[in-house]
Design an enzyme around this catalytic site. Sequence first.
Site, PDB file in Angstrom:
ATOM      1  N   ARG A 188      -7.060 -21.470   7.716  1.00 14.25           N
ATOM      2  CA  ARG A 188      -6.364 -19.880   7.493  1.00 14.25           C
ATOM      3  C   ARG A 188      -4.976 -20.893   7.981  1.00 14.25           C
ATOM      4  O   ARG A 188      -3.446 -19.526   8.412  1.00 14.25           O
ATOM      5  CB  ARG A 188      -6.189 -19.390   8.911  1.00 14.25           C
ATOM      6  CG  ARG A 188      -5.516 -18.984   9.857  1.00 14.25           C
ATOM      7  CD  ARG A 188      -6.390 -18.074  10.957  1.00 14.25           C
ATOM      8  NE  ARG A 188      -7.382 -18.109  11.178  1.00 14.25           N
ATOM      9  CZ  ARG A 188      -7.454 -19.310  12.541  1.00 14.25           C
ATOM     10  NH1 ARG A 188      -5.784 -18.961  13.235  1.00 14.25           N
ATOM     11  NH2 ARG A 188      -8.100 -19.435  13.007  1.00 14.25           N
ATOM     12  N   TYR A 246       4.281   4.484  -0.202  1.00 12.26           N
ATOM     13  CA  TYR A 246       2.664   4.325  -1.148  1.00 12.26           C
ATOM     14  C   TYR A 246       2.149   4.522  -0.209  1.00 12.26           C
ATOM     15  O   TYR A 246       2.124   4.932   1.221  1.00 12.26           O
ATOM     16  CB  TYR A 246       2.541   2.824  -1.132  1.00 12.26           C
ATOM     17  CG  TYR A 246       0.921   3.004  -1.172  1.00 12.26           C
ATOM     18  CD1 TYR A 246       0.101   3.484  -2.121  1.00 12.26           C
ATOM     19  CD2 TYR A 246       0.219   1.848  -0.167  1.00 12.26           C
ATOM     20  CE1 TYR A 246      -1.281   3.265  -2.283  1.00 12.26           C
ATOM     21  CE2 TYR A 246      -0.895   1.907  -0.147  1.00 12.26           C
ATOM     22  CZ  TYR A 246      -1.670   2.811  -1.194  1.00 12.26           C
ATOM     23  OH  TYR A 246      -2.740   1.832  -0.812  1.00 12.26           O
ATOM     24  N   ASP A 296       9.138  -3.290  -0.109  1.00  9.21           N
ATOM     25  CA  ASP A 296       7.936  -2.564  -1.275  1.00  9.21           C
ATOM     26  C   ASP A 296       8.721  -3.482  -2.811  1.00  9.21           C
ATOM     27  O   ASP A 296       9.491  -2.366  -3.027  1.00  9.21           O
ATOM     28  CB  ASP A 296       7.379  -2.357  -0.630  1.00  9.21           C
ATOM     29  CG  ASP A 296       6.576  -2.441  -1.432  1.00  9.21           C
ATOM     30  OD1 ASP A 296       5.646  -2.314  -2.612  1.00  9.21           O
ATOM     31  OD2 ASP A 296       4.628  -1.424  -1.534  1.00  9.21           O
ATOM     32  N   LYS A 300      -1.395  -5.660  -7.772  1.00  6.40           N
ATOM     33  CA  LYS A 300      -0.881  -4.616  -8.926  1.00  6.40           C
ATOM     34  C   LYS A 300      -0.182  -5.968 -10.223  1.00  6.40           C
ATOM     35  O   LYS A 300      -1.101  -6.503 -10.698  1.00  6.40           O
ATOM     36  CB  LYS A 300       0.446  -3.848  -8.887  1.00  6.40           C
ATOM     37  CG  LYS A 300      -0.396  -3.355  -7.255  1.00  6.40           C
ATOM     38  CD  LYS A 300      -1.180  -2.269  -7.772  1.00  6.40           C
ATOM     39  CE  LYS A 300      -2.125  -2.026  -6.534  1.00  6.40           C
ATOM     40  NZ  LYS A 300      -1.795  -1.379  -5.735  1.00  6.40           N
TER      41      LYS A 300
END
Lengths: 380, 401
Positions: free
Chosen positions: A46, A98, A170, A195
């Site tokens: 992590r 979005y 973004d 994407k």
Amino acid sequence: MKFRTRAIHVGNQKDPETGAVVPPVHFASTFVQPGAGEWGNFDYSRSGNPTRQNVEQTLASLEGGAGALAFTSGMAATHCATMLLKEGDHLLAGTDIYGGTYRLLQHVIRSSGVDVSLADSTQLEMLEQAFKPNTRLVWIETPGNPLMSITDIAACAELAHRHGALLAVDNTFATPALTRPLEAGADLVMHSATKYLGGHSDLLAGVLVAGSQKLHEQLYFLQNACGAVLSPLESFLLSRGLKTLELRVHEQCKTAQQLAQWLNRDARVKRVLYPGLPEHPGHALAKNQMQGGFGAMLTFEIAGDLAKTKQVAEATQLFQLAVSLGAVESLIEQPATMSHASYDPSDRAAHGITDSLIRLSVGLEDLEDLRADLDQALNA
Amino acid sequence: MNRDSLIDARPDDSANSTLAVHAGEARQKLADSITDPIVCASTFTFDNTQSVIDYIEQKQPREEYGRYGNPGEKIVEEKLASLEGGEEAILFASGMAAIVGLFMSKLNAGDEVVFFDECYHRSREFCSKHLARFGVVTRQVPACDYDAMEAAITPNTRLLVSESPTNPHLSIVDLERFAAIGKRHKVETLIDATLATPYNVRPLTYGVDYVLHSVTKYLAGHNDLLAGVIVGSHEQLDSIRNLRGIMGAVNSAHNIYLLQRGLKTFALRMERHNQNGQAVAEFLAAHPRVEKVYYPGLPSHRDHTIANNTMRGFGGLVTFLVKQADWKETARIVDAVTVPRIAPSLGGVESLIEQPLVMSYYECTPQERRQFGIPDNMIRLSCGIENSDDLIQDLTQAFNA
Ligand SMILES: Cc1ncc(COP(=O)(O)O)c(C=O)c1O
Ligand SMILES: Cc1ncc(COP(=O)(O)O)c(C=O)c1O
């Protein structure tokens, strides 16, 4: 080195042990340490994983940032960025964003005591008026989703900094192949790497790239504390996708431009929202801010109601009916019932997301095949 | 996507990226997923005894056991068949497994094979060392010497074999002429088109019987997996598929997924490999330190005319000789490049460089190397899809270093 060469080589140094030209995928959750209280380069997955670190290096290089962090999804990345804020801070976001970001801001962040408001980021005076003394973070998306509005990143950075806030962009729709917000003065870049960056519709991932080392370290602390780190296999697939990023995006832009021009001349279509069309309100700005193409997302409004729009969206043979975007396969969707269903209906109307909008994600298929498909669907 | 409808619509266009993205894939996939699932099954279950009997008696198309087939493999085979314009494709664990599979299934003791002598050294080795053990006779004739090939055919000849372009000399075979020799003598023909790929040429359209690829190279394209394929007619491939199920040189489900993913950008990548190969070849041809460049896209190449007439582009592989350099001086240039990495193989997004003398032909005697046409000052460069200016700049500094 040029962008495309860096996409292939930075972060993909050959494996020193085996010479493997593609670095190995490290699935280890933990790493053996040299001694008690002595730490090696990696301790626990992590906190850091060699495969994730490789793709983070590539991403930082492509965006021109001080450091990048890879997350399990775009929303996990956005969530991490908003955790920079505390109770009483104000977050100012654009309106053409979005739907999931909208939901996070309105229904999650707000309930933890952060003040959230939206303003049209393409209208700089309106945006400026929306600043408050406690504004700490400005969140914009360009091209915007789903109206393909273009926001001036450099101007927003200047505004945000004047008001003592950070600017986050973004950059999912543009990708660093076309736009590098940090170069324009933004502080933070976010991606739904699900994407274009991944590019093959086969992984979920999110990215934050910070312009400064200090911001990168703050975000790294938050990511490690909260734990939404990208898995080794997804990191590998993302890295593999980045190698063809520029090729894919440039080709997809070329096809999208042609389709937009064709739709724009078609009587069955009321209007086309694509920044590559001269009549698009953001065209001049996009020409400046996006290099090598105007993106491969385009929205158009048909002459018809919700039912007719649904019919068209369901009639394509090659474009597949699905949310998401940015991959090799072309997709089609109806924002009112799909990607932006999570907007409150009143906000949807206020922001111009009408029932007859159709959004296309143009993939890698041949232009003629895609055009023929849309043509038959519009007649459906 | 129904591949037949696309094939019919565009008979000559394997560069059509629609095929690369969709061919072989069902429009509606399991769980409505946009991508095909990775089916990690060693075996496939039957509902009951009767369904086993029905399967065996009627041979209904379904999976039985992993070595005989996998759903992902079927999709990739369809995609590859579609790109090559062939009826069927059979996927193998590597290019060599495909070569061995084809030879072993088609040749019996006493049979003969004739092949052009410029070829991947392991293919040659398999013929000369291993086929010989099974009583198969192999005859080498000089690359593109069609008269010599025809003269070498006897009543026992079963197979004519060549690469095109050849590795590493990049000679181009006149496929029409090659296929016609086979037809005239009723001998089957095989082209290893690894260096061309169906983007640049589709040998089946010239009447060649089998096309073979080391899919490891351009088709997979990312230097991260091994695979091989044979494409041809159902009838001619049947015995090969059968033998593959016995040999067991099949791909893993994970590997197949990476291949399917890689094929999605096949057309784009090839366009770029072609551009980079041409640009680098032209740069080298004009460079004072270069004695000779082997690249079919250069007018100086012996087979330029035939290449120009039959190929869309010439790929990313460029072979060249360094002027007045011994093997050490040549090695110095290889060691001085910084973008391409020193490694065997070719066709991936990362550029690779090698000196054949050192890499593949180190064990050969000087006399053998002369025979195979591998001079000490030869360098083979596989141009990836990096920016061509970066590659040219890098070569410039390596020559000057
Ligand atoms: C512009 C934009 N930002 C953020 C997201 C959220 O990313 P993810 O779905 O990877 O969580 C998406 C897509 O869903 C998006 O299109
Ligand atoms: C032309 C050619 N054919 C066949 C092969 C063998 O393929 P593989 O390495 O996939 O077994 C290679 C490369 O290694 C090759 O270059």
